[in-house]
Design a protein around this motif. Structure first.
Motif, PDB file in Angstrom:
ATOM      1  N   MET A 106      10.316   6.041  -5.832  1.00  0.00           N
ATOM      2  CA  MET A 106       8.972   6.043  -5.258  1.00  0.00           C
ATOM      3  C   MET A 106       8.877   7.172  -4.238  1.00  0.00           C
ATOM      4  O   MET A 106       9.826   7.470  -3.531  1.00  0.00           O
ATOM      5  CB  MET A 106       8.684   4.710  -4.561  1.00  0.00           C
ATOM      6  CG  MET A 106       8.644   3.507  -5.470  1.00  0.00           C
ATOM      7  SD  MET A 106       7.226   3.479  -6.553  1.00  0.00           S
ATOM      8  CE  MET A 106       5.920   3.191  -5.384  1.00  0.00           C
ATOM      9  N   SER A 107       7.730   7.779  -4.159  1.00  0.00           N
ATOM     10  CA  SER A 107       7.454   8.804  -3.166  1.00  0.00           C
ATOM     11  C   SER A 107       7.256   8.128  -1.810  1.00  0.00           C
ATOM     12  O   SER A 107       6.926   6.942  -1.737  1.00  0.00           O
ATOM     13  CB  SER A 107       6.187   9.549  -3.582  1.00  0.00           C
ATOM     14  OG  SER A 107       5.707  10.330  -2.525  1.00  0.00           O
ATOM     15  N   GLU A 108       7.400   8.880  -0.749  1.00  0.00           N
ATOM     16  CA  GLU A 108       7.155   8.353   0.598  1.00  0.00           C
ATOM     17  C   GLU A 108       5.679   8.419   0.976  1.00  0.00           C
ATOM     18  O   GLU A 108       5.301   8.060   2.080  1.00  0.00           O
ATOM     19  CB  GLU A 108       8.001   9.113   1.631  1.00  0.00           C
ATOM     20  CG  GLU A 108       9.482   8.797   1.537  1.00  0.00           C
ATOM     21  CD  GLU A 108       9.784   7.329   1.814  1.00  0.00           C
ATOM     22  OE1 GLU A 108       9.291   6.782   2.822  1.00  0.00           O
ATOM     23  OE2 GLU A 108      10.519   6.726   1.010  1.00  0.00           O
ATOM     24  N   ALA A 109       4.848   8.902   0.067  1.00  0.00           N
ATOM     25  CA  ALA A 109       3.411   8.969   0.329  1.00  0.00           C
ATOM     26  C   ALA A 109       2.844   7.558   0.500  1.00  0.00           C
ATOM     27  O   ALA A 109       3.347   6.598  -0.099  1.00  0.00           O
ATOM     28  CB  ALA A 109       2.698   9.678  -0.824  1.00  0.00           C
ATOM     29  N   ASN A 110       1.814   7.452   1.313  1.00  0.00           N
ATOM     30  CA  ASN A 110       1.200   6.141   1.539  1.00  0.00           C
ATOM     31  C   ASN A 110       0.585   5.628   0.246  1.00  0.00           C
ATOM     32  O   ASN A 110       0.125   6.388  -0.591  1.00  0.00           O
ATOM     33  CB  ASN A 110       0.146   6.222   2.634  1.00  0.00           C
ATOM     34  CG  ASN A 110      -0.104   4.880   3.274  1.00  0.00           C
ATOM     35  OD1 ASN A 110       0.558   3.894   2.973  1.00  0.00           O
ATOM     36  ND2 ASN A 110      -1.064   4.826   4.169  1.00  0.00           N
ATOM     37  N   ARG A 111       0.601   4.316   0.106  1.00  0.00           N
ATOM     38  CA  ARG A 111       0.098   3.694  -1.120  1.00  0.00           C
ATOM     39  C   ARG A 111      -0.388   2.286  -0.839  1.00  0.00           C
ATOM     40  O   ARG A 111       0.023   1.648   0.117  1.00  0.00           O
ATOM     41  CB  ARG A 111       1.183   3.675  -2.185  1.00  0.00           C
ATOM     42  CG  ARG A 111       2.447   2.943  -1.757  1.00  0.00           C
ATOM     43  CD  ARG A 111       3.587   3.153  -2.757  1.00  0.00           C
ATOM     44  NE  ARG A 111       4.839   2.585  -2.282  1.00  0.00           N
ATOM     45  CZ  ARG A 111       5.816   3.289  -1.739  1.00  0.00           C
ATOM     46  NH1 ARG A 111       5.697   4.586  -1.597  1.00  0.00           N
ATOM     47  NH2 ARG A 111       6.926   2.693  -1.335  1.00  0.00           N
ATOM     48  N   VAL A 112      -1.256   1.829  -1.724  1.00  0.00           N
ATOM     49  CA  VAL A 112      -1.712   0.444  -1.710  1.00  0.00           C
ATOM     50  C   VAL A 112      -0.724  -0.345  -2.550  1.00  0.00           C
ATOM     51  O   VAL A 112      -0.306   0.107  -3.620  1.00  0.00           O
ATOM     52  CB  VAL A 112      -3.137   0.325  -2.299  1.00  0.00           C
ATOM     53  CG1 VAL A 112      -3.529  -1.116  -2.506  1.00  0.00           C
ATOM     54  CG2 VAL A 112      -4.139   1.043  -1.412  1.00  0.00           C
ATOM     55  N   GLN A 113      -0.350  -1.524  -2.072  1.00  0.00           N
ATOM     56  CA  GLN A 113       0.583  -2.389  -2.786  1.00  0.00           C
ATOM     57  C   GLN A 113      -0.122  -3.703  -3.075  1.00  0.00           C
ATOM     58  O   GLN A 113      -0.513  -4.415  -2.159  1.00  0.00           O
ATOM     59  CB  GLN A 113       1.841  -2.613  -1.937  1.00  0.00           C
ATOM     60  CG  GLN A 113       2.520  -1.324  -1.566  1.00  0.00           C
ATOM     61  CD  GLN A 113       3.686  -1.488  -0.606  1.00  0.00           C
ATOM     62  OE1 GLN A 113       4.601  -0.708  -0.657  1.00  0.00           O
ATOM     63  NE2 GLN A 113       3.681  -2.467   0.272  1.00  0.00           N
ATOM     64  N   VAL A 114      -0.295  -4.003  -4.353  1.00  0.00           N
ATOM     65  CA  VAL A 114      -0.973  -5.228  -4.766  1.00  0.00           C
ATOM     66  C   VAL A 114       0.067  -6.152  -5.390  1.00  0.00           C
ATOM     67  O   VAL A 114       0.627  -5.858  -6.442  1.00  0.00           O
ATOM     68  CB  VAL A 114      -2.097  -4.932  -5.791  1.00  0.00           C
ATOM     69  CG1 VAL A 114      -2.796  -6.211  -6.209  1.00  0.00           C
ATOM     70  CG2 VAL A 114      -3.096  -3.938  -5.224  1.00  0.00           C
ATOM     71  N   ARG A 115       0.328  -7.276  -4.727  1.00  0.00           N
ATOM     72  CA  ARG A 115       1.315  -8.234  -5.225  1.00  0.00           C
ATOM     73  C   ARG A 115       0.613  -9.296  -6.071  1.00  0.00           C
ATOM     74  O   ARG A 115      -0.370  -9.889  -5.650  1.00  0.00           O
ATOM     75  CB  ARG A 115       2.050  -8.912  -4.078  1.00  0.00           C
ATOM     76  CG  ARG A 115       3.135  -9.882  -4.541  1.00  0.00           C
ATOM     77  CD  ARG A 115       3.811 -10.550  -3.361  1.00  0.00           C
ATOM     78  NE  ARG A 115       4.563  -9.606  -2.574  1.00  0.00           N
ATOM     79  CZ  ARG A 115       5.884  -9.414  -2.679  1.00  0.00           C
ATOM     80  NH1 ARG A 115       6.570 -10.123  -3.548  1.00  0.00           N
ATOM     81  NH2 ARG A 115       6.498  -8.546  -1.913  1.00  0.00           N
ATOM     82  N   LEU A 116       1.140  -9.496  -7.262  1.00  0.00           N
ATOM     83  CA  LEU A 116       0.623 -10.513  -8.178  1.00  0.00           C
ATOM     84  C   LEU A 116       1.641 -11.632  -8.282  1.00  0.00           C
ATOM     85  O   LEU A 116       2.830 -11.378  -8.498  1.00  0.00           O
ATOM     86  CB  LEU A 116       0.385  -9.896  -9.562  1.00  0.00           C
ATOM     87  CG  LEU A 116      -0.623  -8.753  -9.595  1.00  0.00           C
ATOM     88  CD1 LEU A 116      -0.453  -7.921 -10.840  1.00  0.00           C
ATOM     89  CD2 LEU A 116      -2.028  -9.299  -9.513  1.00  0.00           C
ATOM     90  N   ASN A 117       1.176 -12.872  -8.155  1.00  0.00           N
ATOM     91  CA  ASN A 117       2.096 -13.999  -8.249  1.00  0.00           C
ATOM     92  C   ASN A 117       2.427 -14.302  -9.713  1.00  0.00           C
ATOM     93  O   ASN A 117       1.972 -13.603 -10.621  1.00  0.00           O
ATOM     94  CB  ASN A 117       1.544 -15.230  -7.507  1.00  0.00           C
ATOM     95  CG  ASN A 117       0.236 -15.730  -8.087  1.00  0.00           C
ATOM     96  OD1 ASN A 117      -0.079 -15.511  -9.248  1.00  0.00           O
ATOM     97  ND2 ASN A 117      -0.525 -16.435  -7.261  1.00  0.00           N
TER      98      ASN A 117
END
Length: 139
Positions: A106-117
């Motif tokens: 993964m890059s160190e660039a900022n990102r949105v993280q969407v966790r799915l159950n």
């Protein structure tokens, strides 16, 4: 026989409607977000404030709603118990220089993280590095 055909058509229309994006999320510029794959064109960075307005509405939504709204994730991680995290870069970084389709890091660039159950519903929406939204309340 005709009642059966009508019922089948109604069921089909209901199912088609179930796969769309809810009205509360339709003001978000989904097309611009999707077209900025890996966040390399900075379009997603310009949409962060708009995303922040709908971020909490994503909680509890099904996976197909996320994919319809944000598109295919830039990266994905499978967790234990069938949980997954979708990653969407919101700024350019090392991921823009990588030409290999199968990125291993993964890059160190900022990102949105969407966790799915495990049942495919959004349980968490965070940023790799917290973003301070510029939206201010009218006084």
């Amino acid at each position: 026989m005709s009642k059966r055909i009508i019922a089948t058509h109604l069921l089909g229309l209901l199912l088609l409607g179930a796969c769309s994006v809810p009205d509360t999320l339709k003001d978000f510029d989904s097309d611009s977000w999707k077209s900025d794959r890996n966040g390399c064109e900075n379009k997603r960075a310009e949409l962060v404030d708009d995303f922040e307005l709908i971020r909490k509405e994503l909680y509890g939504k099904k996976e197909y709603v996320v994919r319809n709204l944000l598109g295919k994730p830039d990266s994905e991680e499978l967790m234990e118990r069938s949980q997954r995290i979708y990653f969407y870069y919101i700024e350019p970084g090392d991921q823009c220089q990588q030409t290999d389709q199968r990125r291993t890091q993964m890059s160190e660039a900022n990102r949105v993280q969407v966790r799915l159950n495990s049942v495919g519903k959004v349980s968490e929406v965070t940023y790799y590095r917290p973003v301070v939204a510029e939206t201010t309340k009218a006084e």
